[in-house]
Design a protein around this motif. Sequence first.
Motif, short mmCIF file in Angstrom:
data_model
loop_
_atom_site.label_atom_id
_atom_site.label_comp_id
_atom_site.label_asym_id
_atom_site.label_seq_id
_atom_site.Cartn_x
_atom_site.Cartn_y
_atom_site.Cartn_z
N TYR A 181 -55.97 -14.69 18.32
CA TYR A 181 -57.15 -15.04 18.88
C TYR A 181 -58.25 -14.33 18.82
O TYR A 181 -58.15 -13.01 19.38
CB TYR A 181 -56.79 -15.35 20.23
N TYR A 224 -62.47 -23.05 25.24
CA TYR A 224 -62.05 -22.36 24.08
C TYR A 224 -62.64 -20.91 24.08
O TYR A 224 -62.43 -20.14 23.26
CB TYR A 224 -61.70 -22.96 22.87
N PHE A 249 -61.37 -18.04 16.65
CA PHE A 249 -60.07 -18.63 16.22
C PHE A 249 -60.29 -20.04 15.89
O PHE A 249 -60.01 -20.53 15.07
CB PHE A 249 -59.19 -18.53 17.42
#
Length: 261
Positions: A181, A224, A249
């Motif tokens: 990530y 996110y 990501f």
Amino acid sequence: MTASRRNFLRGLGASATALVAAACKPLDHAGAQGAWFRENVLQLGEDINLKVQRFFLKPTSLAREFTEADLSPKFKANGSTNPDSPEYQAMVANDFADWKLKVGGLVETPMEFSLADLRALPAREQITRHDCVEGWSCIGKWKGVQLATILNMVKLKPETRYILFTCADELEKTLDGTGRYYETHGLEDAFHPQTILAYDMNGGTLTVPHGAPLRLRTERTLGYKMAKYIMSIDAIDDFSKISRGRGGFWEDRGYDWYAGI
């Protein structure tokens, strides 16, 4: 910003997203032509969202803040909830005593910060709503140091355009390492007053499911964009050579880079 203006922006963003989604659906099996269309139409929708929000919002406009009475009884953890690498698990076992945040890249003075170092800096506390791209929202209280404080300490070089966050969690197992990530933000969001590196949540120390020892809060974006398990921060001028080249990501897998709300 007034509620009506925010609702207008949300509606406009949602319309753009729905238009893009509708346009992409029949092209899922259209091979190269579908990929080209998705790439260009998705990018067009993102560009519209970014430009409209930049037009209506001042750089320092705040996301709505709430009171303790508004806290969600249960705050759902998004994304990874327990990175399984031996390195991370060793830090958990040691209560992050040896963890240090590395800050470098295009800066005049690279630095490292322990949790104690970060806690000794001026902190901001905010009660805000977390909006997940999956469609759920929760309200939580966050405390941490403003990212601007750290960036001013390390002194960004003039060519800096983005801030890169590299995390401990590997959300997808890949042979080339692109499953780890990471996230990037432009400088306007990096220096926003509500952009903090949070080490506390709801009055307690940030827990592993929510990103311990340190996670990002960028309250004007979808969830996110708020990287968890932050290991390092770097000032960069371009992200096209990082991982799959789209700045994060999930962005590498088709999500918007800006993701403003």
